[in-house]
Design an enzyme around this catalytic site. Structure first.
Site, PDB file in Angstrom:
ATOM      1  N   HIS A 115       5.290  64.061  -4.216  1.00 21.53           N
ATOM      2  CA  HIS A 115       6.646  63.881  -4.494  1.00 21.53           C
ATOM      3  C   HIS A 115       7.069  62.251  -4.515  1.00 21.53           C
ATOM      4  O   HIS A 115       7.716  62.001  -5.685  1.00 21.53           O
ATOM      5  CB  HIS A 115       7.528  64.359  -3.138  1.00 21.53           C
ATOM      6  N   ARG A 155       0.154  92.449   2.859  1.00 25.54           N
ATOM      7  CA  ARG A 155      -1.176  92.720   3.195  1.00 25.54           C
ATOM      8  C   ARG A 155      -0.977  93.773   4.315  1.00 25.54           C
ATOM      9  O   ARG A 155      -2.051  94.404   4.387  1.00 25.54           O
ATOM     10  CB  ARG A 155      -2.104  91.428   3.902  1.00 25.54           C
ATOM     11  N   GLU A 168      12.571  62.285   6.853  1.00 28.56           N
ATOM     12  CA  GLU A 168      12.904  63.719   7.263  1.00 28.56           C
ATOM     13  C   GLU A 168      13.110  63.608   8.724  1.00 28.56           C
ATOM     14  O   GLU A 168      12.547  62.749   9.547  1.00 28.56           O
ATOM     15  CB  GLU A 168      11.594  64.676   7.038  1.00 28.56           C
TER      16      GLU A 168
HETATM   17  C1  BG6 Z   1       6.836  69.831   1.361  1.00 36.57           C
HETATM   18  C2  BG6 Z   1       6.164  69.255   2.397  1.00 36.57           C
HETATM   19  O1  BG6 Z   1       6.398  69.575   0.068  1.00 36.57           O
HETATM   20  O2  BG6 Z   1       8.284  69.027   1.102  1.00 36.57           O
HETATM   21  C3  BG6 Z   1       6.970  69.143   3.660  1.00 36.57           C
HETATM   22  O3  BG6 Z   1       4.851  69.852   2.353  1.00 36.57           O
HETATM   23  C4  BG6 Z   1       8.328  68.605   3.538  1.00 36.57           C
HETATM   24  O4  BG6 Z   1       6.205  68.797   4.956  1.00 36.57           O
HETATM   25  C5  BG6 Z   1       9.032  69.102   2.285  1.00 36.57           C
HETATM   26  O5  BG6 Z   1       8.861  68.651   4.760  1.00 36.57           O
HETATM   27  C6  BG6 Z   1      10.275  68.439   1.995  1.00 36.57           C
HETATM   28  O6  BG6 Z   1      11.027  68.788   1.079  1.00 36.57           O
HETATM   29  P1  BG6 Z   1      12.640  68.636   1.299  1.00 36.57           P
HETATM   30  O7  BG6 Z   1      13.121  69.319  -0.294  1.00 36.57           O
HETATM   31  O8  BG6 Z   1      13.116  69.351   2.266  1.00 36.57           O
HETATM   32  O9  BG6 Z   1      12.777  67.113   0.865  1.00 36.57           O
END
Ligand code: BG6
Length: 485
Positions: A238, A45, A214
């Site tokens: 997921h 942009r 996480e």
């Molecule tokens: C994303 C989420 O879809 O997946 C994030 O928006 C998350 O909040 C991430 O941290 C986790 O992905 P991965 O592959 O690092 O486990």
């Protein structure tokens, strides 16, 4: 068939593009998966001075790929020749769009992949302008990222908008978890091995756990995350996708239609969680300051600098009301700032029906199959064995371990290569999105009706005590990677 492709990344200088997409395309380039004439068109942009742009991209790429054995100076020099940054404000029609059209039409026989790395409220205008400039044809595919909507109605509105310009077969809805190698391997484990096929139901399986923990907090996505929360950010997509792959019936073939048909059946069979059951079957959590890897980290509200009720942790107890899974609980759990980064599926088998060993032989633990997607990628089956060092009858747990200690593929690279090859098997159909929201929406509404505030948990822990209670009420325990082995 030729795979000459022009990949246009809208929002090309944003976080997703620079952190995930461009590194993934670089990996694909390095391993020879991109046709040599394929181009990568990056929209920005702000006007960029080419010299500076490439210099900055080079150093970011090097940084994101650090630790992998993939970056090289010569690789970068050849990759760079594919990249065309162009100035384009997606929402303003005008000369900038015409310039994009000129670039694409100069190679009219190329397939086109439009990656919308832009906020969902801009999808509609972007697709419309692509269409008005004659840039949507049978060989054009559009790729969209989650979050697709905020609830069923908003997701439907987005899907409806896109479908005015692209047929369903040309819409690729990404869930990057489906690109992870171990997730593919789960399909192989289930559908290329007869031994598991016979044991994959409520007669042999006690329960299933699916956890994505996480260690990161908000990572600068403050306003986005606070609007969304863990249920929408992680479970709607997921975790439910992983659940589908564990629970679905064998598809007739491994093509997109067959796989999607089976996944949708699972989503539609998920037992709704009633408002009065929210307290028993769901837990919301939010982290407070705590110690992670020997370092104090701030709590959610401190990171946010504001008050908020948004959940950063969710645990759910689910049931799939069909013949195979009747009354087998599926426990789902995800959260930020937890003790360890880990994503895994645990299939816990039942105990043996009758004990033939004397008490003195020791415990007979039920078999457990662990499919770990990250940090390390492994498939591990615990069995009970005789202790071979002892002359007497002594039992001990042992593990059959498939530890994939090799460099693994990158999820985005895998998925981008599939888009280029026009293979939608690992992408999400509109009906899956709808079915997932239909199950999630009542949970969100129930929480708000019950005014269910999040339980607090310390950063660096495994989540709130209420999540332990949720599973312990059933006489079971969470499997925490590296702990209760
Ligand atoms: C994303 C989420 O879809 O997946 C994030 O928006 C998350 O909040 C991430 O941290 C986790 O992905 P991965 O592959 O690092 O486990």
């Amino acid at each position: 068939m030729s795979n000459k492709t022009d990949i246009v990344i809208f929002g090309g200088t944003g976080d997703l593009s620079e952190r995930k997409l461009i590194p993934a395309l670089f990996r694909a380039h390095q391993e020879g998966s991109l046709d040599e004439d394929s181009r990568i068109i990056i929209t920005t942009r702000q006007p960029v001075a080419l010299e500076n742009y490439f210099e900055e991209l080079n150093s970011k790429l090097e940084n994101y790929l650090a630790g992998e054995d993939v970056f090289s100076r010569s690789g970068w020099e050849s990759f760079k020749t594919r990249i065309l940054p162009i100035l384009l404000d997606v929402s303003c029609d005008g000369d900038q769009w015409q310039e994009l059209a000129n670039i694409l039409n100069a190679q009219a026989e190329h397939h086109r992949v439009y990656y919308l790395a832009i906020p969902p409220d801009m999808f509609s205008v972007c697709c419309r302008l692509l269409s008005e400039h004659g840039l949507c044809n049978g060989n054009s595919r559009v790729v969209v990222e989650k979050p697709l909507g905020y609830d069923e109605a908003s997701a439907e509105a987005i899907n409806e908008d896109i479908s005015r310009f692209f047929p369903e077969n040309n819409i690729y809805r990404i869930d990057h978890y489906l690109g992870k190698e171990t997730v593919q391997n789960l399909l192989a484990l289930r559908f290329a091995n007869q031994i598991f096929a016979q044991l994959w139901d409520g007669r042999a399986i006690d329960h299933v756990q699916i956890s994505i923990s996480e260690t990161v907090g908000l990572e600068g996505r403050v306003s986005f995350y606070d609007e969304v929360g863990a249920l929408r950010d992680m479970v709607q997509n997921h975790l439910l996708q992983l659940l589908c792959l564990v629970a679905m019936e064998p598809p007739n073939k491994l093509d997109a239609n067959s796989i999607r048909t089976e996944k949708i059946k699972v989503l539609e069979a998920l037992r709704p969680i009633k408002t009065e059951d929210m307290g028993q079957r769901t837990v919301r959590g939010q982290y407070v300051a705590g110690q992670q890897n020997n370092e104090m980290v701030p709590g959610y509200l401190e990171e946010l600098e504001n008050g908020s009720d948004t959940e950063t942790f969710v645990a759910l107890k689910c049931f799939i009301d069909n013949w195979r899974w009747s009354e087998v609980p599926f426990y789902l759990r995800t959260g930020k700032r937890l003790k360890q980064r880990c994503a895994e599926i645990v299939i816990q088998f039942k105990t043996t029906p009758h004990r033939v060993y004397a008490e003195s032989a020791g415990n007979i633990d039920p078999n457990r199959l662990v499919i770990r997607l990250q940090e390390e990628e492994l498939i591990e089956l615990s069995i009970t064995s005789k202790n071979m060092q002892s002359i007497g009858v002594e039992l001990e747990p042992v593990k059959l371990n498939l530890n994939y200690n090799k460099p693994h593929g990158d999820a985005y690279m895998r998925l981008l290569i599939d888009v280029i090859a026009n293979d939608p098997a690992l992408f999400i159909h509109r009906d899956e999105i709808r079915a997932a929201w239909r199950w999630i929406d009542p949970i969100i509404n129930g929480w708000s009706r019950n005014k269910q505030s999040p339980h607090l948990y310390r950063a660096g822990s495994w989540g709130p005590e209420a999540a332990n209670e949720l599973i312990q009420r059933d006489g079971r325990d969470w499997f925490n990677a590296g702990e209760n082995q």
